[in-house]
Design a protein around this motif. Sequence first.
Motif, PDB file in Angstrom:
ATOM      1  N   LEU A   1       0.859  -1.189   0.000  1.00 41.07           N
ATOM      2  CA  LEU A   1       0.000   0.000   0.000  1.00 41.07           C
ATOM      3  C   LEU A   1       0.895   1.238   0.000  1.00 41.07           C
ATOM      4  CD1 LEU A   1      -2.935   1.028   0.205  1.00 41.07           C
ATOM      5  CD2 LEU A   1      -2.635   1.090   2.664  1.00 41.07           C
ATOM      6  N   LEU A  55       1.343   4.992  -0.023  1.00 41.48           N
ATOM      7  CA  LEU A  55       0.517   6.156   0.296  1.00 41.48           C
ATOM      8  C   LEU A  55       1.366   7.424   0.224  1.00 41.48           C
ATOM      9  CD1 LEU A  55      -1.593   4.837   3.314  1.00 41.48           C
ATOM     10  CD2 LEU A  55      -2.301   5.075   0.941  1.00 41.48           C
ATOM     11  N   SER A  56       0.829   8.437  -0.413  1.00 46.12           N
ATOM     12  CA  SER A  56       1.510   9.734  -0.445  1.00 46.12           C
ATOM     13  C   SER A  56       1.486  10.320   0.962  1.00 46.12           C
ATOM     14  CB  SER A  56       0.791  10.676  -1.402  1.00 46.12           C
ATOM     15  OG  SER A  56       0.604  10.048  -2.648  1.00 46.12           O
ATOM     16  N   PRO A  57       2.447  11.202   1.251  1.00 46.60           N
ATOM     17  CA  PRO A  57       2.440  11.825   2.583  1.00 46.60           C
ATOM     18  C   PRO A  57       1.110  12.534   2.844  1.00 46.60           C
ATOM     19  CG  PRO A  57       4.463  12.344   1.416  1.00 46.60           C
ATOM     20  CD  PRO A  57       3.564  11.649   0.428  1.00 46.60           C
ATOM     21  N   SER A  58       0.648  12.419   4.085  1.00 44.90           N
ATOM     22  CA  SER A  58      -0.590  13.101   4.485  1.00 44.90           C
ATOM     23  C   SER A  58      -0.298  13.713   5.850  1.00 44.90           C
ATOM     24  CB  SER A  58      -1.722  12.081   4.544  1.00 44.90           C
ATOM     25  OG  SER A  58      -2.897  12.688   5.024  1.00 44.90           O
ATOM     26  N   ARG A  87      -1.910   9.833  14.635  1.00 45.36           N
ATOM     27  CA  ARG A  87      -3.103   8.974  14.719  1.00 45.36           C
ATOM     28  C   ARG A  87      -3.403   8.646  16.181  1.00 45.36           C
ATOM     29  NH1 ARG A  87      -3.849   3.758  15.248  1.00 45.36           N
ATOM     30  NH2 ARG A  87      -1.633   3.309  15.151  1.00 45.36           N
ATOM     31  N   ARG A  98      -4.280  12.004  18.214  1.00 48.55           N
ATOM     32  CA  ARG A  98      -5.597  12.480  17.772  1.00 48.55           C
ATOM     33  C   ARG A  98      -6.713  11.556  18.248  1.00 48.55           C
ATOM     34  NH1 ARG A  98      -6.079  11.417  11.692  1.00 48.55           N
ATOM     35  NH2 ARG A  98      -6.471   9.389  12.599  1.00 48.55           N
ATOM     36  N   LYS A 155      -0.481  11.176   8.884  1.00 52.17           N
ATOM     37  CA  LYS A 155      -1.667  10.532   9.450  1.00 52.17           C
ATOM     38  C   LYS A 155      -1.660   9.019   9.245  1.00 52.17           C
ATOM     39  CE  LYS A 155      -4.151  14.756   8.650  1.00 52.17           C
ATOM     40  NZ  LYS A 155      -4.929  15.473   7.619  1.00 52.17           N
ATOM     41  N   ASN A 156      -0.795   8.535   8.361  1.00 55.63           N
ATOM     42  CA  ASN A 156      -0.738   7.091   8.125  1.00 55.63           C
ATOM     43  C   ASN A 156       0.353   6.388   8.923  1.00 55.63           C
ATOM     44  OD1 ASN A 156      -2.886   6.790   6.228  1.00 55.63           O
ATOM     45  ND2 ASN A 156      -1.619   7.927   4.777  1.00 55.63           N
ATOM     46  N   ARG A 203      -9.524   1.094  12.301  1.00 59.37           N
ATOM     47  CA  ARG A 203      -8.181   1.611  12.075  1.00 59.37           C
ATOM     48  C   ARG A 203      -7.894   1.802  10.581  1.00 59.37           C
ATOM     49  NH1 ARG A 203      -2.809  -0.475  15.175  1.00 59.37           N
ATOM     50  NH2 ARG A 203      -1.338   0.625  13.883  1.00 59.37           N
ATOM     51  N   LYS A 238      -9.135   4.885   9.080  1.00 62.74           N
ATOM     52  CA  LYS A 238      -8.366   6.085   9.385  1.00 62.74           C
ATOM     53  C   LYS A 238      -7.248   6.315   8.374  1.00 62.74           C
ATOM     54  CE  LYS A 238     -10.488   7.337  13.182  1.00 62.74           C
ATOM     55  NZ  LYS A 238     -10.252   6.753  14.464  1.00 62.74           N
ATOM     56  N   ARG A 239      -7.004   5.375   7.489  1.00 65.32           N
ATOM     57  CA  ARG A 239      -5.969   5.577   6.479  1.00 65.32           C
ATOM     58  C   ARG A 239      -6.308   6.817   5.655  1.00 65.32           C
ATOM     59  NH1 ARG A 239      -1.781   3.638   8.435  1.00 65.32           N
ATOM     60  NH2 ARG A 239      -1.383   1.430   8.362  1.00 65.32           N
ATOM     61  N   SER A 240      -5.328   7.684   5.531  1.00 73.53           N
ATOM     62  CA  SER A 240      -5.538   8.948   4.842  1.00 73.53           C
ATOM     63  C   SER A 240      -4.918   8.827   3.450  1.00 73.53           C
ATOM     64  CB  SER A 240      -4.867  10.041   5.669  1.00 73.53           C
ATOM     65  OG  SER A 240      -4.920  11.261   5.004  1.00 73.53           O
ATOM     66  N   ILE A 241      -5.774   8.642   2.452  1.00 70.33           N
ATOM     67  CA  ILE A 241      -5.291   8.352   1.093  1.00 70.33           C
ATOM     68  C   ILE A 241      -5.448   9.610   0.256  1.00 70.33           C
ATOM     69  CG2 ILE A 241      -5.591   6.837  -0.892  1.00 70.33           C
ATOM     70  CD1 ILE A 241      -6.883   4.815   1.137  1.00 70.33           C
ATOM     71  N   LYS A 242      -4.321  10.243  -0.049  1.00 67.88           N
ATOM     72  CA  LYS A 242      -4.353  11.579  -0.658  1.00 67.88           C
ATOM     73  C   LYS A 242      -3.480  11.634  -1.916  1.00 67.88           C
ATOM     74  CE  LYS A 242      -6.584  13.442   2.853  1.00 67.88           C
ATOM     75  NZ  LYS A 242      -8.029  13.476   2.765  1.00 67.88           N
ATOM     76  N   LYS A 296      -3.945   8.588  -4.082  1.00 70.35           N
ATOM     77  CA  LYS A 296      -5.396   8.553  -4.246  1.00 70.35           C
ATOM     78  C   LYS A 296      -5.755   8.329  -5.719  1.00 70.35           C
ATOM     79  CE  LYS A 296      -9.578  11.209  -3.335  1.00 70.35           C
ATOM     80  NZ  LYS A 296     -10.133  12.446  -2.795  1.00 70.35           N
ATOM     81  N   ALA A 307      -7.209  -0.517   0.861  1.00 74.79           N
ATOM     82  CA  ALA A 307      -6.196  -0.443   1.921  1.00 74.79           C
ATOM     83  C   ALA A 307      -6.230  -1.723   2.761  1.00 74.79           C
ATOM     84  CB  ALA A 307      -6.442   0.784   2.807  1.00 74.79           C
TER      85      ALA A 307
END
Lengths: 498, 306
Positions: A21, A23-26, A131, A134, A343-344, B29, B32-36, B40, B258
């Motif tokens: 997976l 994922l781009s930085p968030s 995470r 928060r 956030k990931n 959980r 909560k994955r932030s897919i940007k 994305k 995810a």
Amino acid sequence: MNDVSTKQDPRARELALAGALELSPSIEKHPVEIRPRYGHFIAGRWVEGRDEGVFETVNPATAKPLAQIAAADEAEVDAAVAAARKAYDEVWSKLSGLERGKYLFRIARRLQERAREFATLETTDNGKPIRETRDVDIPLVAAHFFYYAGWADKLEHAAAGRKVAPLGVAGQIIPWNFPLLMLAWKIAPALATGNTVVLKPAETTPLTAALFCDVLQEVGLPPGVVNIVNGAGETGAALVNHPGIDKIAFTGSTEVGRIIMRSIAGTKKKATMELGGKGANIVFADAALDQAVEGCVDGIFFNQGHVCCAGSRLLVEESIAEDFVARLRRRVSTLRIGDPLDKNTDVGAINSKDQHGMIDRYLDIAAQEGAKVWQGAACELPSTGYYHLPTILTGVQQTDTVVREEIFGPVLSVLTFRTPAEAIKKANDTEYGLACGVWSEKTSKLFRTAHALNCGVVWANGYNLFDPSSPFGGVRHSGFGREGGIAGLWPYMQEVAR
Amino acid sequence: MPLQCTESDIRRWRAASVDDMSVAARVARVRKRSIKTESKVRLLRLALSMVDLTTLEGADSPERVRGLCHKALRPHPPMPELPSCAAVCVYPTMVATARAVLGADSPVKLAAVATAFPSGQLPLALKVQEVRETVAAGADEIDMVINRGAFLSGDYARVFDEIVAIKDACGPAHLKVILETGELGTLDNVAAASRLAMAAGGDFIKTSTGKIQPAATLEVALVMFEAIREHFLETGVRVGMKPAGGIRSAKLALHYLALLAETLGADWMTNEWFRFGASSLVNDLLRQLLWRDEGYYQSPRRFSVD
């Protein structure tokens, strides 16, 4: 039934989990204000503090300094204790429980309103993932204040038929692993019961306690009810040894806890100690295995393993041990290590260089004592900052250093057992006694095992679950006294004649 | 000699135990994955390529099915670089119509629900005949329903034998086995039914018909992914997964991906091994993709209804 298995190379049968997976930085970008220098919060206002002994708090994700912090000496601690005593005598002890409760409710609400700011600052100063701050730390902080706000005017009900009174001024010393949460665990019950406090945050994580003082000013808490003094061990010693303190509440290492107990022996000071732990997660073969894996991963890799009740020992039934460790490794291969503000991120940075070095030293010892070391993650470690890969140690025994001593890092030791009796014996074979977990789909086995465990907290089919209404604390070298729940009121109250 | 199951197989499937609370926590959980940004876009395009674009209404018409085929081939003609959907999914009577539009070597597969969809309440011989005729009419994939009555009564052998018979009737067509998890009642049952369906030779396991609530959920998907993982590690055989029903938003679809990536890994991140049974999902995927390019959310009217 299916003969395909014999035709395929079993080595090919592994899952491509790491990196599956992308994922781009968030990144959490909520603005936080960090002042260049912090002194001490005494009698409702900031005092600058001495230049001598000024130290830095560092962002563990980058190893760069965030702010200068003054270290309180005996005179400054004395001023803080005097302010707390004055506030106790003149204001706080005269207020009704209802009025005290109103202040606590206001604090809780304001913490919720500023939750994102607190979470971002906590992550920046501590290194734990956003995470967690928060979703866990800050919500629990607010919940704790709400919970004890509710008790403030009902103390007579907590002590049925008896009349209770506060102790006076509480000196509170908290650790760096859950900075604001530990502050809440200390301050909320103390204020609800009518005490005033002088609190010393950990020297590596003073920033959220400082921001908390903003909240106290916003809600108009009378000056001196809460005082914060910054500093390291010497400041702590000055607080512990101050004759004006009625009670010491300490969360931290067993070693420091012993020093404190020695210093206050023979004085009127009461104490609660929440110290180290070497929690065991007992996984029976009849557990829901994938969910037990989840709990064990949470038990040791939550907050980089900087949890006094961390499930740092895994006791797994021998018949499923190989399979279970394989499942654990698979799950750990999907954990994302990196920028705590992303956030990931699942596992953030180790709080300090010292602690990082300590974990490495334990791994050296483990290797010398014959442990097999496995490390994994979904991604590479960042090149700067204090990061440590999640680590699983197999081939370890009860005598080994890493099984006996608290590492306070993302390191899990795996041991096996054959019968429930052996599991219980091994789980109890430790100086500590804070928390354990038991995993089984058989309720009778859960209860029988839980009752035989010598520790303050047992989770059944879960781990690291916290609620303000549930008391927390240890036995043996893990300390005494409880925080949370009705039990958490008693360490701050005394029975008086009606 | 058809594939058979033994008492010990059945005991093993039944022994699967799942803790609902922990599954819910794991799912929370993943949500909560932030897919940007880039990730994305990549996953939105992947999700689009995984959709089995579906119409399963009594009122379906050949014209509607033709429209569906066009949409599956070219989800948004102004953006020809977008992937086509994985398949169209229709009733058996619409297979010939769909095949005529898609052509022989279509990149879009043709799936048909069969075996007395959605209830499955027909004698086995008739179900087998339905499957044979549907494959003969041009279906690449058959979505069957399991016999929930037999499963819930404990007659696992009967459920198994029916799947084996249907698989045989499929011939070259791929078989997706719909567990109808909304009728199975517990996650333990979902785990057992997944194991059974894979052992009986299902190429895919699928959550739902879309006719029963609840349809697909992330909790059910996690349990099925874990069953697929066990099956793969034990036998070396890969089985696909298709959540269907109720997946309307792109965000939810990305969270399925995810969860898929973190449970089964990169090898399943393709439409060969993962599908979404959905229809309105496509337009939300398109809205999100266009938002990246154009900077604002499109009116839903920008895209054809199906």
